[in-house]
Design a protein around this motif. Structure first.
Motif, PDB file in Angstrom:
ATOM      1  N   LEU A   4      46.680  38.619  68.783  1.00  0.00           N
ATOM      2  CA  LEU A   4      46.473  39.462  67.734  1.00  0.00           C
ATOM      3  C   LEU A   4      46.268  40.857  67.939  1.00  0.00           C
ATOM      4  CD1 LEU A   4      43.685  37.334  65.655  1.00  0.00           C
ATOM      5  CD2 LEU A   4      46.158  37.530  65.100  1.00  0.00           C
ATOM      6  N   ILE A   9      47.094  43.579  64.702  1.00  0.00           N
ATOM      7  CA  ILE A   9      46.081  43.045  63.783  1.00  0.00           C
ATOM      8  C   ILE A   9      44.742  43.538  63.988  1.00  0.00           C
ATOM      9  CG2 ILE A   9      45.153  41.346  62.523  1.00  0.00           C
ATOM     10  CD1 ILE A   9      47.720  39.616  62.768  1.00  0.00           C
ATOM     11  N   GLU A  10      44.151  44.440  63.315  1.00  0.00           N
ATOM     12  CA  GLU A  10      42.722  44.724  63.330  1.00  0.00           C
ATOM     13  C   GLU A  10      41.825  44.299  62.308  1.00  0.00           C
ATOM     14  OE1 GLU A  10      42.510  49.218  61.340  1.00  0.00           O
ATOM     15  OE2 GLU A  10      43.888  48.959  63.088  1.00  0.00           O
ATOM     16  N   ALA A  11      40.641  44.129  62.733  1.00  0.00           N
ATOM     17  CA  ALA A  11      39.573  43.698  61.632  1.00  0.00           C
ATOM     18  C   ALA A  11      39.628  44.800  60.696  1.00  0.00           C
ATOM     19  CB  ALA A  11      38.235  43.381  62.364  1.00  0.00           C
ATOM     20  N   GLU A  25      38.700  36.734  67.200  1.00  0.00           N
ATOM     21  CA  GLU A  25      39.418  35.527  67.111  1.00  0.00           C
ATOM     22  C   GLU A  25      38.765  34.237  67.440  1.00  0.00           C
ATOM     23  OE1 GLU A  25      43.054  35.443  69.665  1.00  0.00           O
ATOM     24  OE2 GLU A  25      42.776  37.633  69.614  1.00  0.00           O
ATOM     25  N   THR A  28      36.739  33.840  63.982  1.00  0.00           N
ATOM     26  CA  THR A  28      37.795  33.047  62.887  1.00  0.00           C
ATOM     27  C   THR A  28      38.195  31.615  63.148  1.00  0.00           C
ATOM     28  OG1 THR A  28      39.797  34.292  64.074  1.00  0.00           O
ATOM     29  CG2 THR A  28      38.803  35.438  62.117  1.00  0.00           C
ATOM     30  N   GLU A  72      39.465  36.803  55.970  1.00  0.00           N
ATOM     31  CA  GLU A  72      40.128  37.504  57.064  1.00  0.00           C
ATOM     32  C   GLU A  72      40.903  36.465  57.783  1.00  0.00           C
ATOM     33  OE1 GLU A  72      41.102  40.430  60.082  1.00  0.00           O
ATOM     34  OE2 GLU A  72      39.947  40.426  58.095  1.00  0.00           O
ATOM     35  N   TRP A  75      44.162  36.327  55.617  1.00  0.00           N
ATOM     36  CA  TRP A  75      44.911  37.484  56.028  1.00  0.00           C
ATOM     37  C   TRP A  75      45.620  37.315  57.346  1.00  0.00           C
ATOM     38  CZ3 TRP A  75      47.539  41.570  54.914  1.00  0.00           C
ATOM     39  CH2 TRP A  75      47.716  42.519  56.086  1.00  0.00           C
ATOM     40  N   ARG A  76      44.960  36.891  58.432  1.00  0.00           N
ATOM     41  CA  ARG A  76      45.399  36.661  59.855  1.00  0.00           C
ATOM     42  C   ARG A  76      46.636  35.551  59.635  1.00  0.00           C
ATOM     43  NH1 ARG A  76      42.705  38.319  64.269  1.00  0.00           N
ATOM     44  NH2 ARG A  76      41.083  39.944  63.591  1.00  0.00           N
ATOM     45  N   ARG A  77      46.326  34.482  58.857  1.00  0.00           N
ATOM     46  CA  ARG A  77      47.329  33.364  58.682  1.00  0.00           C
ATOM     47  C   ARG A  77      48.875  34.201  57.896  1.00  0.00           C
ATOM     48  NH1 ARG A  77      45.256  27.909  58.489  1.00  0.00           N
ATOM     49  NH2 ARG A  77      43.942  27.707  60.251  1.00  0.00           N
ATOM     50  N   ALA A  80      50.628  36.423  60.462  1.00  0.00           N
ATOM     51  CA  ALA A  80      51.097  35.704  61.310  1.00  0.00           C
ATOM     52  C   ALA A  80      52.492  34.747  60.928  1.00  0.00           C
ATOM     53  CB  ALA A  80      50.120  34.561  61.988  1.00  0.00           C
TER      54      ALA A  80
END
Length: 197
Positions: A4, A9-11, A25, A28, A72, A75-77, A80
């Motif tokens: 990440l 990707i940042e928080a 990580e 999450t 979050e 968002w990460r999914r 990615a």
């Protein structure tokens, strides 16, 4: 360096060092595990922090609420999920592929899917920020697939997507049914020469 952190990707609350990115990580990933065991109502930042091996106060330095943490994760999914390579297809086929991809991001994880539906409706300012980022990303992917920035058609597609996911989040439709209905609706919308005029 973590995947990440290396992908930029940042928080949502601040830029992260490599060590901080690793902590986020872990949080999450732990959130998904805790949600699968406890459900949305039983999940707390305290439980997630314990599962991730960090203090509750540390978890709160990254996530303001359970809703923020779950948003979050989604968002990460989304980020990615690689952009689809469908250049040779017609616009409707490209749009359908994008809608199917994003509607199925959490389809195989019912607890997470339900949590995402709840979390994204929250009024936490960090969730509001993520909703904007998620909306921009989805709009960008749809515009790219459509091959146009026709704002009226894009708004219709966004409304179709949001309504369909709300149906799935409420348990009225499965995510597979949602994806199939999105395909039917999208093809009809994009076949209508009057739509968007």
């Amino acid at each position: 360096m973590s995947e990440l952190a290396s992908t930029g990707i940042e928080a949502t609350r601040r830029r992260l060092t490599e060590k901080q990115a690793d902590t986020v990580e872990r949080l999450t990933a732990a959130a998904v595990d805790v949600l699968s065991r406890e459900g949305y109502s039983g999940t707390t930042i305290r439980l997630v922090a314990a599962a991730a091996g960090v203090g509750t106060a540390t978890a709160y330095t990254y996530f303001s609420s359970k809703e923020h943490l779950v948003s979050e994760v989604y968002w990460r999914r989304l980020i990615a999920a690689p952009p689809l390579e469908t250049r040779d297809d017609d616009p409707a086929t490209r749009v359908v592929a994008v809608l199917r991809q994003i509607s199925m991001l959490v389809a195989n994880e019912p607890a997470l899917a339900s949590a995402v539906s709840n979390a994204l409706l929250g009024d936490d300012p960090d969730v509001q920020h993520l909703r904007i980022r998620i909306g921009r990303e989805i709009r960008s992917r749809l515009a790219d697939a459509l091959g146009s920035k026709d704002s009226e058609r894009l708004s219709m597609l966004e409304l179709l997507y949001a309504g369909a996911l709300l149906q799935a989040g409420m348990g009225l439709l499965s995510y597979e049914e949602v994806a199939d209905l999105l395909e039917i609706s999208t093809r009809r919308l994009l076949a209508d020469p009057g739509a968007g005029n």
